[in-house]
Design an enzyme around this catalytic site. Structure first.
Site, PDB file in Angstrom:
ATOM      1  N   HIS A 178       3.956  55.630  30.968  1.00  0.00           N
ATOM      2  CA  HIS A 178       5.247  56.071  30.427  1.00  0.00           C
ATOM      3  C   HIS A 178       5.093  57.148  29.352  1.00  0.00           C
ATOM      4  O   HIS A 178       6.052  57.841  29.032  1.00  0.00           O
ATOM      5  CB  HIS A 178       6.083  54.876  29.941  1.00  0.00           C
ATOM      6  CG  HIS A 178       5.554  54.235  28.708  1.00  0.00           C
ATOM      7  ND1 HIS A 178       4.594  53.262  28.732  1.00  0.00           N
ATOM      8  CD2 HIS A 178       5.848  54.433  27.415  1.00  0.00           C
ATOM      9  CE1 HIS A 178       4.322  52.881  27.512  1.00  0.00           C
ATOM     10  NE2 HIS A 178       5.071  53.585  26.683  1.00  0.00           N
ATOM     11  N   LYS A 207       7.599  61.114  28.183  1.00  0.00           N
ATOM     12  CA  LYS A 207       8.184  61.480  26.890  1.00  0.00           C
ATOM     13  C   LYS A 207       8.433  62.983  26.830  1.00  0.00           C
ATOM     14  O   LYS A 207       7.605  63.771  27.274  1.00  0.00           O
ATOM     15  CB  LYS A 207       7.248  61.068  25.752  1.00  0.00           C
ATOM     16  CG  LYS A 207       7.203  59.563  25.574  1.00  0.00           C
ATOM     17  CD  LYS A 207       6.326  59.197  24.403  1.00  0.00           C
ATOM     18  CE  LYS A 207       6.228  57.688  24.260  1.00  0.00           C
ATOM     19  NZ  LYS A 207       7.460  57.072  23.773  1.00  0.00           N
ATOM     20  N   HIS A 246      -3.153  56.018  28.008  1.00  0.00           N
ATOM     21  CA  HIS A 246      -2.251  56.851  27.214  1.00  0.00           C
ATOM     22  C   HIS A 246      -2.983  57.953  26.442  1.00  0.00           C
ATOM     23  O   HIS A 246      -2.619  59.128  26.504  1.00  0.00           O
ATOM     24  CB  HIS A 246      -1.456  56.003  26.219  1.00  0.00           C
ATOM     25  CG  HIS A 246      -0.712  54.863  26.847  1.00  0.00           C
ATOM     26  ND1 HIS A 246      -0.014  55.003  28.013  1.00  0.00           N
ATOM     27  CD2 HIS A 246      -0.567  53.574  26.477  1.00  0.00           C
ATOM     28  CE1 HIS A 246       0.540  53.837  28.334  1.00  0.00           C
ATOM     29  NE2 HIS A 246       0.210  52.954  27.416  1.00  0.00           N
TER      30      HIS A 246
END
Ligand code: NAP
Length: 483
Positions: free
Chosen positions: A178, A182, A240
């Protein structure tokens, strides 16, 4: 400035694990927002699925409650919510059994985009993919979305890739991270490749080092058992932080297509040097502030798992030779903050006498808590009395730039609509995930072989002293967290 909404094609989206935490907090509210702004066609159908038997009406009530709980009351109108709930249906299936699959097949419509979102534990990815294929629910055009974690190491990631590819082709598989959804992360690409200002400076001649920080204030309580088998390296760095590093370090792709972008990211991962243990500081939070220690939260008094890691990473290619990338992430730190800071070299010759202590230019891409970009510059301190220097930040806050009433979109909104559109640019490709594990595995193996203990750190701090020392040894400083 109001962002343009381009409606997507009609679709059938099945959310497996629709009664779970992630679906209720993120996926269903994100779908609701997309419905509310008019991106979803009237014929879109969202089918929730889990093992629990319940009627479609009971599922709608569950989703209504989730939206009331997780969406600010200012952000929606009651009639719109009713309209969204009409788009929902529910089918109970057992991912590991035969019950329910024929019912699900019966709900699927011809000539619609088909997408399957697997918001379930990773052990269910392969069984669900196999059943979707066996019951002819998946078509050659359908998309399958899988959540993190994608594997525990290279071997399990390879096994998972092989299992998914038994039923779906790579162009149908959407591995979600995810962070890539952004705005600022995508803006990093826009900033680099749609402006001529930065790219000439984006190399070892002008950049001294890069710092990537993902700091969290929460501990692992509630998910301690899962986390203790994972740790910060697997839970945050492999995915990430690695993605942020790739977007910062990658070469300009020749075009903005999913494979051209992902090819460049893979090249960065493959250029990463092995990291010696001396360039790593691992930490574990102590008890404090009325809360238990990591080991208490993990339920493992002898745990060696890290809840914090800082490391110096080198990208061995022409552009980045000699430019360290410092990565840092941890739980129970002083503030919830994520950023990429690109720190430029000092001017080759300083003509001003009082420049001591000034930190020079830095481009900071902020992901959390508020998204924005800041350029730290050195200017003259205003007023008479000689030429003194001071630091000023040129600030671009997205909330301000895009207007006060523009709601910050959740990363999931963007990513789910990309799935429906069939755009894989912001999803990890199979070889990319495997390359990341191939780099991570030996690093973890080395500290497991050495049986090193993580350094303890206080909750509310910036992590263990050893992380600070790592930077000091290089004559550099971490940017402060929570200032
Ligand atoms: P969760 O709250 O435990 O929900 C799991 C869901 O799966 C429930 O709807 C459950 O419903 C369903 N389920 C379990 N076993 C099933 C089976 N055999 N057949 C069909 N459905 C089954 O988990 P979660 O936190 O939402 O996480 C889901 C996935 O997202 C995991 O892979 C997790 O790692 C990932 N993820 C979660 C978060 C988060 O913030 N929660 C963040 C990032 C990634 P029934 O029990 O009724 O079947």
């Amino acid at each position: 400035m109001v962002s343009r909404v381009i409606p997507v094609d009609p679709f059938d989206l099945v959310v497996f694990g629709a009664t779970g935490d992630l679906a209720r907090r993120k996926i269903l509210p994100s779908l609701f927002h997309r419905f509310q702004v008019g991106q979803m066609p009237d014929t879109a159908q969202i089918i929730g699925s889990a093992r629990s038997e319940m009627s479609a009406q009971a599922f709608r009530t569950l989703v209504r409650d989730a939206i009331v709980e997780f969406v600010s009351a200012d952000d929606y109108e009651a009639e719109t919510l009713d309209g969204f709930l009409e788009r929902l249906d529910y089918v109970a299936v057992d991912a590991t059994g035969d019950a329910g699959w024929n019912d699900l097949a019966g709900k699927m419509r011809a000539d619609m985009v088909r997408a399957f979102y697997l918001s379930v534990g990773p052990s269910l990815f392969a069984p669900i993919a196999e059943r979707l294929s066996r019951h002819a629910i998946a078509t050659p055009d359908s998309r399958i979305v899988v959540e993190k974690p994608f594997g525990h190491d290279l071997a399990t990631a390879q096994k998972l890739n092989a299992a998914l590819r038994g039923s779906f082709q790579e162009h149908q598989i959407y591995r979600i991270d995810h962070y890539l959804g952004k705005e600022t992360v995508q803006n990093l690409m826009a900033l680099r490749f749609a402006n001529s200002l930065f790219e000439p400076l984006w190399n070892s001649t002008h950049i001294d080092h890069v710092q990537i920080t993902v700091a969290e204030t929460i501990g692992v309580d509630g998910r301690g058992e899962y986390y203790d088998h994972s740790g910060a390296m697997r839970d945050m760095v492999q995915n990430h932080l690695m993605q942020l590093l790739c977007l910062t370090a990658m070469e300009p792709p020749s075009k903005f297509t999913p494979n051209a972008v992902r090819d460049e990211k893979v090249k960065v991962i493959e250029a990463l040097e092995p990291v010696p243990q001396s360039d790593i500081a691992r930490g574990q939070y102590r008890a404090g502030g009325g809360q238990g220690s990591y080991r208490e939260h993990a339920g493992n008094p002898a745990s060696r798992t890290e809840s914090f890691i800082a490391m110096k990473v080198k990208v061995a290619n022409w552009r980045w030779a000699g430019v360290p990338f410092y990565l840092r992430t941890g739980k129970r730190l002083r503030a919830r903050e994520s950023e990429i800071a690109v720190v430029f070299r000092d001017p080759p010759h300083m003509i001003f006498p009082n420049a001591e202590g000034l930190r020079g230019n830095a481009l900071v891409i902020r992901l959390q808590p508020d998204e924005g970009i800041t350029l730290r510059t050195t200017i003259k301190d205003p007023g008479p009395g000689g030429l003194r220097l001071t630091e000023v930040s040129l600030d671009m806050s997205f909330a301000e730039a895009l207007g006060a009433d523009s709601r910050a979109q959740d990363a999931y909104e963007r990513l789910i609509m990309d799935v429906i559109r069939g755009d894989q640019t912001l999803f990890m490709r199979g070889d990319e995930v495997e390359a990341a594990w191939a780099w991570v595995d030996p690093v973890i193996q080395a500290w497991e072989d050495a049986r090193t203990e993580p350094f303890a750190y206080d909750p509310g701090s910036s992590g263990p002293e050893e992380a600070l020392m790592m930077m000091h040894r290089d004559g550099r400083r971490w940017r402060q967290i929570g200032v």
